[in-house]
Write a protein that holds these residues in place. Structure first.
Motif, PDB file in Angstrom:
ATOM      1  N   VAL A  66       0.832  -1.198   0.000  1.00 48.98           N
ATOM      2  CA  VAL A  66       0.000   0.000   0.000  1.00 48.98           C
ATOM      3  C   VAL A  66       0.875   1.260   0.000  1.00 48.98           C
ATOM      4  O   VAL A  66       0.555   2.255  -0.654  1.00 48.98           O
ATOM      5  CB  VAL A  66      -0.985  -0.011   1.190  1.00 48.98           C
ATOM      6  CG1 VAL A  66      -1.772   1.272   1.265  1.00 48.98           C
ATOM      7  CG2 VAL A  66      -1.926  -1.190   1.074  1.00 48.98           C
ATOM      8  N   SER A  67       1.998   1.230   0.706  1.00 46.52           N
ATOM      9  CA  SER A  67       2.921   2.372   0.694  1.00 46.52           C
ATOM     10  C   SER A  67       3.492   2.600  -0.698  1.00 46.52           C
ATOM     11  O   SER A  67       3.600   3.753  -1.149  1.00 46.52           O
ATOM     12  CB  SER A  67       4.064   2.151   1.679  1.00 46.52           C
ATOM     13  OG  SER A  67       3.582   2.056   2.981  1.00 46.52           O
ATOM     14  N   LEU A  68       3.831   1.533  -1.380  1.00 50.73           N
ATOM     15  CA  LEU A  68       4.339   1.646  -2.741  1.00 50.73           C
ATOM     16  C   LEU A  68       3.293   2.256  -3.661  1.00 50.73           C
ATOM     17  O   LEU A  68       3.586   3.179  -4.444  1.00 50.73           O
ATOM     18  CB  LEU A  68       4.776   0.278  -3.256  1.00 50.73           C
ATOM     19  CG  LEU A  68       5.274   0.218  -4.691  1.00 50.73           C
ATOM     20  CD1 LEU A  68       6.594   0.960  -4.817  1.00 50.73           C
ATOM     21  CD2 LEU A  68       5.412  -1.221  -5.132  1.00 50.73           C
ATOM     22  N   ILE A  69       2.064   1.792  -3.565  1.00 50.79           N
ATOM     23  CA  ILE A  69       0.981   2.331  -4.381  1.00 50.79           C
ATOM     24  C   ILE A  69       0.765   3.810  -4.071  1.00 50.79           C
ATOM     25  O   ILE A  69       0.578   4.629  -4.971  1.00 50.79           O
ATOM     26  CB  ILE A  69      -0.321   1.524  -4.166  1.00 50.79           C
ATOM     27  CG1 ILE A  69      -0.129   0.090  -4.623  1.00 50.79           C
ATOM     28  CG2 ILE A  69      -1.508   2.168  -4.870  1.00 50.79           C
ATOM     29  CD1 ILE A  69       0.226  -0.061  -6.081  1.00 50.79           C
ATOM     30  N   MET A  70       0.797   4.169  -2.792  1.00 53.17           N
ATOM     31  CA  MET A  70       0.590   5.564  -2.417  1.00 53.17           C
ATOM     32  C   MET A  70       1.689   6.468  -2.964  1.00 53.17           C
ATOM     33  O   MET A  70       1.414   7.554  -3.468  1.00 53.17           O
ATOM     34  CB  MET A  70       0.520   5.707  -0.896  1.00 53.17           C
ATOM     35  CG  MET A  70       0.100   7.095  -0.467  1.00 53.17           C
ATOM     36  SD  MET A  70       0.112   7.325   1.308  1.00 53.17           S
ATOM     37  CE  MET A  70       1.825   7.667   1.594  1.00 53.17           C
ATOM     38  N   VAL A  71       2.936   6.026  -2.891  1.00 54.86           N
ATOM     39  CA  VAL A  71       4.043   6.828  -3.411  1.00 54.86           C
ATOM     40  C   VAL A  71       3.910   7.013  -4.921  1.00 54.86           C
ATOM     41  O   VAL A  71       4.102   8.118  -5.441  1.00 54.86           O
ATOM     42  CB  VAL A  71       5.402   6.191  -3.035  1.00 54.86           C
ATOM     43  CG1 VAL A  71       6.539   6.812  -3.809  1.00 54.86           C
ATOM     44  CG2 VAL A  71       5.644   6.332  -1.549  1.00 54.86           C
ATOM     45  N   ILE A  72       3.561   5.957  -5.636  1.00 53.89           N
ATOM     46  CA  ILE A  72       3.403   6.065  -7.088  1.00 53.89           C
ATOM     47  C   ILE A  72       2.266   7.021  -7.433  1.00 53.89           C
ATOM     48  O   ILE A  72       2.388   7.849  -8.346  1.00 53.89           O
ATOM     49  CB  ILE A  72       3.182   4.670  -7.711  1.00 53.89           C
ATOM     50  CG1 ILE A  72       4.434   3.814  -7.554  1.00 53.89           C
ATOM     51  CG2 ILE A  72       2.811   4.788  -9.183  1.00 53.89           C
ATOM     52  CD1 ILE A  72       4.238   2.369  -7.937  1.00 53.89           C
ATOM     53  N   GLU A  73       1.168   6.949  -6.698  1.00 55.12           N
ATOM     54  CA  GLU A  73       0.057   7.865  -6.943  1.00 55.12           C
ATOM     55  C   GLU A  73       0.444   9.303  -6.619  1.00 55.12           C
ATOM     56  O   GLU A  73       0.056  10.234  -7.325  1.00 55.12           O
ATOM     57  CB  GLU A  73      -1.163   7.440  -6.142  1.00 55.12           C
ATOM     58  CG  GLU A  73      -1.820   6.193  -6.695  1.00 55.12           C
ATOM     59  CD  GLU A  73      -2.950   5.686  -5.843  1.00 55.12           C
ATOM     60  OE1 GLU A  73      -3.072   6.102  -4.669  1.00 55.12           O
ATOM     61  OE2 GLU A  73      -3.715   4.846  -6.351  1.00 55.12           O
ATOM     62  N   LEU A  74       1.210   9.504  -5.549  1.00 57.21           N
ATOM     63  CA  LEU A  74       1.694  10.848  -5.230  1.00 57.21           C
ATOM     64  C   LEU A  74       2.593  11.402  -6.341  1.00 57.21           C
ATOM     65  O   LEU A  74       2.527  12.586  -6.670  1.00 57.21           O
ATOM     66  CB  LEU A  74       2.451  10.836  -3.904  1.00 57.21           C
ATOM     67  CG  LEU A  74       1.622  10.983  -2.649  1.00 57.21           C
ATOM     68  CD1 LEU A  74       2.476  10.748  -1.420  1.00 57.21           C
ATOM     69  CD2 LEU A  74       0.967  12.331  -2.584  1.00 57.21           C
ATOM     70  N   LEU A  75       3.440  10.540  -6.897  1.00 59.65           N
ATOM     71  CA  LEU A  75       4.289  10.979  -8.006  1.00 59.65           C
ATOM     72  C   LEU A  75       3.447  11.414  -9.202  1.00 59.65           C
ATOM     73  O   LEU A  75       3.760  12.417  -9.850  1.00 59.65           O
ATOM     74  CB  LEU A  75       5.248   9.864  -8.421  1.00 59.65           C
ATOM     75  CG  LEU A  75       6.360   9.536  -7.442  1.00 59.65           C
ATOM     76  CD1 LEU A  75       7.142   8.309  -7.910  1.00 59.65           C
ATOM     77  CD2 LEU A  75       7.288  10.718  -7.266  1.00 59.65           C
ATOM     78  N   HIS A  76       2.389  10.676  -9.480  1.00 62.36           N
ATOM     79  CA  HIS A  76       1.487  11.065 -10.564  1.00 62.36           C
ATOM     80  C   HIS A  76       0.832  12.420 -10.270  1.00 62.36           C
ATOM     81  O   HIS A  76       0.687  13.250 -11.169  1.00 62.36           O
ATOM     82  CB  HIS A  76       0.397  10.010 -10.770  1.00 62.36           C
ATOM     83  CG  HIS A  76       0.831   8.846 -11.589  1.00 62.36           C
ATOM     84  ND1 HIS A  76       1.643   7.857 -11.088  1.00 62.36           N
ATOM     85  CD2 HIS A  76       0.560   8.506 -12.877  1.00 62.36           C
ATOM     86  CE1 HIS A  76       1.852   6.956 -12.029  1.00 62.36           C
ATOM     87  NE2 HIS A  76       1.213   7.326 -13.127  1.00 62.36           N
ATOM     88  N   MET A  77       0.449  12.627  -9.024  1.00 63.39           N
ATOM     89  CA  MET A  77      -0.215  13.891  -8.671  1.00 63.39           C
ATOM     90  C   MET A  77       0.749  15.077  -8.735  1.00 63.39           C
ATOM     91  O   MET A  77       0.399  16.133  -9.252  1.00 63.39           O
ATOM     92  CB  MET A  77      -0.811  13.791  -7.268  1.00 63.39           C
ATOM     93  CG  MET A  77      -2.035  12.920  -7.198  1.00 63.39           C
ATOM     94  SD  MET A  77      -2.626  12.695  -5.511  1.00 63.39           S
ATOM     95  CE  MET A  77      -2.767  14.362  -4.915  1.00 63.39           C
TER      96      MET A  77
END
Length: 110
Positions: A66-77
């Motif tokens: 979940v942390s990995l997914i959150m970081v990737i989504e933050l990078l997209h944002m």
């Protein structure tokens, strides 16, 4: 966890930035790992077993995913202004905090 993995598995092009890592970020094996961890958590809870090692592995695996997914989504944002990922980023943060609270407060006595 299982539903998160199935959701990502059903969308083969969910992540699209940075372009050199798109195939890695959308890999079905990583999504299958999330499904496996989710099924493991459900099985662990359903049978009521108390194995500290198994619980630790499942909790660490779920918070890492979940942390990995959150970081990737933050990078997209942040870098390409895909603000529609904001809600899922907030939900990922909630999941991380919830998993960490469970890990902290669970009974470790066998």
């Amino acid at each position: 966890m299982a539903l998160l993995g199935l959701d990502l598995w059903s969308m083969p092009r969910y992540f699209f930035w940075p372009p050199q890592y798109v195939s890695l970020m959308n890999d079905d094996g990583i999504d299958a790992l999330a499904v496996f961890i989710g099924i493991g958590l459900l099985t662990y809870a359903a049978f009521g077993t108390h194995n500290n090692r198994m619980a630790g592995v499942l909790l660490v695996g779920s918070v890492a995913f979940v942390s990995l997914i959150m970081v990737i989504e933050l990078l997209h944002m942040v870098f390409i202004h895909q603000y529609q990922m904001g809600i899922s980023t907030i939900l990922c943060l909630y999941m991380i905090l919830n998993i960490m609270d469970i890990a902290k407060n669970r009974n470790t006595r066998e």
